[in-house]
Design an enzyme around this catalytic site. Sequence first.
Site, mmCIF file in Angstrom:
data_model
loop_
_atom_site.group_PDB
_atom_site.id
_atom_site.type_symbol
_atom_site.label_atom_id
_atom_site.label_comp_id
_atom_site.label_asym_id
_atom_site.label_seq_id
_atom_site.Cartn_x
_atom_site.Cartn_y
_atom_site.Cartn_z
ATOM 1 N N SER A 189 14.845 1.062 55.882
ATOM 2 C CA SER A 189 14.377 2.315 56.391
ATOM 3 C C SER A 189 13.058 2.314 56.534
ATOM 4 O O SER A 189 12.415 3.002 57.445
ATOM 5 C CB SER A 189 14.969 3.293 55.780
ATOM 6 O OG SER A 189 16.614 3.352 55.855
ATOM 7 N N HIS A 235 11.034 6.581 53.735
ATOM 8 C CA HIS A 235 10.736 6.805 55.299
ATOM 9 C C HIS A 235 9.412 7.487 55.379
ATOM 10 O O HIS A 235 8.862 6.878 56.620
ATOM 11 C CB HIS A 235 11.922 8.044 55.264
ATOM 12 C CG HIS A 235 13.279 7.675 55.484
ATOM 13 N ND1 HIS A 235 14.311 8.131 55.560
ATOM 14 C CD2 HIS A 235 13.687 6.266 54.933
ATOM 15 C CE1 HIS A 235 15.586 7.415 55.683
ATOM 16 N NE2 HIS A 235 15.290 6.227 55.206
#
Length: 288
Positions: A189, A235
């Site tokens: 991610s 993230h």
Amino acid sequence: MTSQPPSSPLPPEQPAEAVPTCYRHPDRETWVRCQRCDRPICPDCMRDAAVGFQCPECVAEGNKGIRQAKSAFGGSVVGTPYVTWTLLAINVLVFGAEFLIGDRVTRELAMWPAGVALGEYHRLVTAAVVHSSVFHILFNSWALYVVGPYLERAFGHVRYLALYVLSALGGATLGMWFDPLNQPTVGASGAIFGLFGAIFVVSRRLNMDVRGIAMLIGLNLLITFVVPGISWTGHIGGLVTGAALAAALAYAPKGNRTLWQVAALVGALAILLALVFVRSGAILASLA
């Protein structure tokens, strides 16, 4: 008795003409010659030219004066996005190993700050190929499949791979500073958010509509902070790193562009590693 005129002598026998052979393959006979250097060439050495054929050496010599095509931001022109397909294959293979072997793969490759501080620096990058569930790998693989080829064609194979790896490293670095010391994190991610940030920057640079990618980033950030169990550090760290590197690559001055881009990538790597080492020292001190 009549006398006969002396018969004329027979002409000397002419030697047979030698059959020419290819200058690169002397065992192959050929009557075709290079249009530039006039050397004999066999079918394997023939290269189509405007008129007739040329040998490989003359073709290479002629190409020296031809400017090689470049991607939008200085990399080599990409036909097939091999890097994206390779990254996808690695993710799938590692997930298959997780399914067959079990938690051992996760324990060996996952990112956790204390493990990195103890010298297992590979975890900063290997965590990006490990996933916790089918949904996890499906989402990241889908995002990589959609966004990756576009960016690979924009930047070229090498710059794109550097962007991907450094984005993953950026997410892991932020995790080093703000995640609990013994909390493992996995997934691509961070790298994917780096690609999201990069495609936003590239779209702005090319004066394209960025509303779609902006909404995608906003939605995923909302999910990051609303759904429990998601690493916000990975993230955010990946997003910031990817956007910053994409800006450095896309807005580099055309004069000495490659030099500027290499300096930006190397500089980003040096900064991230410095942050990792500083944090590792602090963690070791706290564990002592």
